[in-house]
Design an enzyme around this catalytic site. Sequence first.
Site, PDB file in Angstrom:
ATOM      1  N   HIS A 149      10.335 -12.970  13.759  1.00 44.02           N
ATOM      2  CA  HIS A 149       9.741 -11.697  14.742  1.00 44.02           C
ATOM      3  C   HIS A 149      10.073 -10.313  14.359  1.00 44.02           C
ATOM      4  CE1 HIS A 149      10.438 -10.178  18.521  1.00 44.02           C
ATOM      5  NE2 HIS A 149      10.783 -11.474  18.723  1.00 44.02           N
ATOM      6  N   CYS A 150       8.970  -8.887  14.046  1.00 43.87           N
ATOM      7  CA  CYS A 150      10.347  -8.122  14.782  1.00 43.87           C
ATOM      8  C   CYS A 150       8.787  -7.641  15.535  1.00 43.87           C
ATOM      9  CB  CYS A 150       9.901  -6.686  13.695  1.00 43.87           C
ATOM     10  SG  CYS A 150       8.682  -7.134  11.755  1.00 43.87           S
ATOM     11  N   GLN A 151       8.425  -6.211  14.963  1.00 44.53           N
ATOM     12  CA  GLN A 151       7.241  -5.947  16.113  1.00 44.53           C
ATOM     13  C   GLN A 151       5.489  -5.768  15.184  1.00 44.53           C
ATOM     14  OE1 GLN A 151       7.408  -4.069  18.555  1.00 44.53           O
ATOM     15  NE2 GLN A 151       4.970  -3.273  18.660  1.00 44.53           N
ATOM     16  N   TRP A 162       5.926  -9.177  18.032  1.00 47.03           N
ATOM     17  CA  TRP A 162       6.174  -8.030  19.797  1.00 47.03           C
ATOM     18  C   TRP A 162       5.328  -7.297  20.209  1.00 47.03           C
ATOM     19  CZ3 TRP A 162       9.423  -9.246  22.807  1.00 47.03           C
ATOM     20  CH2 TRP A 162       9.704  -8.799  24.418  1.00 47.03           C
TER      21      TRP A 162
END
Length: 268
Positions: free
Chosen positions: A227-229, A255
């Site tokens: 995942h990231c943002q 996130w």
Amino acid sequence: MSEVPLILEPEQLAPLLEHEEIRVVDLSSPANYFAGHIPGAIGLPFQALLAGTPPAPGKLPSLERLTEVMRAIGLTPDTHIVACDDEGGGWAGRLLWTLEVIGHKKYSYLNGGMIAWKNAGLPLSTEDTTVAASDIEIAIADDAPMIEAEQIQQRLGHNDLQVWDARSPTEYTGERLVAMRGGHIPGAINCEWTQLMDPQRDLRIRTDAREFLEALGIDGKTEIATHCQSHHRSAFTWLVGKSLGFPIKAYPGSWSEWGNLPNTPIEQ
């Protein structure tokens, strides 16, 4: 077309452009697309692949919207999609992940994208490409490489899931706050997406990606959730993991969802 590799070099793609099954989809900025793209490539704005609604804009759009997008690029069961972009593979990876989510497995990534294509001196076109729309019907595949927040929470501490956080180190520690709460998912391993790109080779995937990740503790022996943002950067890390044969899924809420939920566990 069944022999076209997942990671495709510009020199490999060039002779394939005459095949009608090949469809190049360019997720570069509109300005860069119109300044020069691969002949026959369709320009696709990356926003078409995102729900775009807060607090988790990176989630999938509705099935109705996804169907419109896939029909607009002329997708059929026989189409082999080659995705490229102008930024190292995030948006191209997002398209390929989306195809995998709907069960379409005929696709490739142009390694290094338009940077590599242009630096190889290969032909460019400034014509806006249009294709006949298809009438494909799509659905979310049973084996879609996708995981949700609740599923991650249920598996924390069970040693059967690794979380690969593709954000920057300052986002990972919470020093840079881009949600209600900062930090990272407990136990997550931080490897920023750009670390998997080789700036000396036109942002191609680094040739020692497997060894680099193993040194960080990501070896593909355990299922991975990346995942990231907003599942843009992590679309590239998903692609890298897939190219290495890792059992990898993506958390599209990322996130922007986890950090805005009131009770999700967080480390800093």
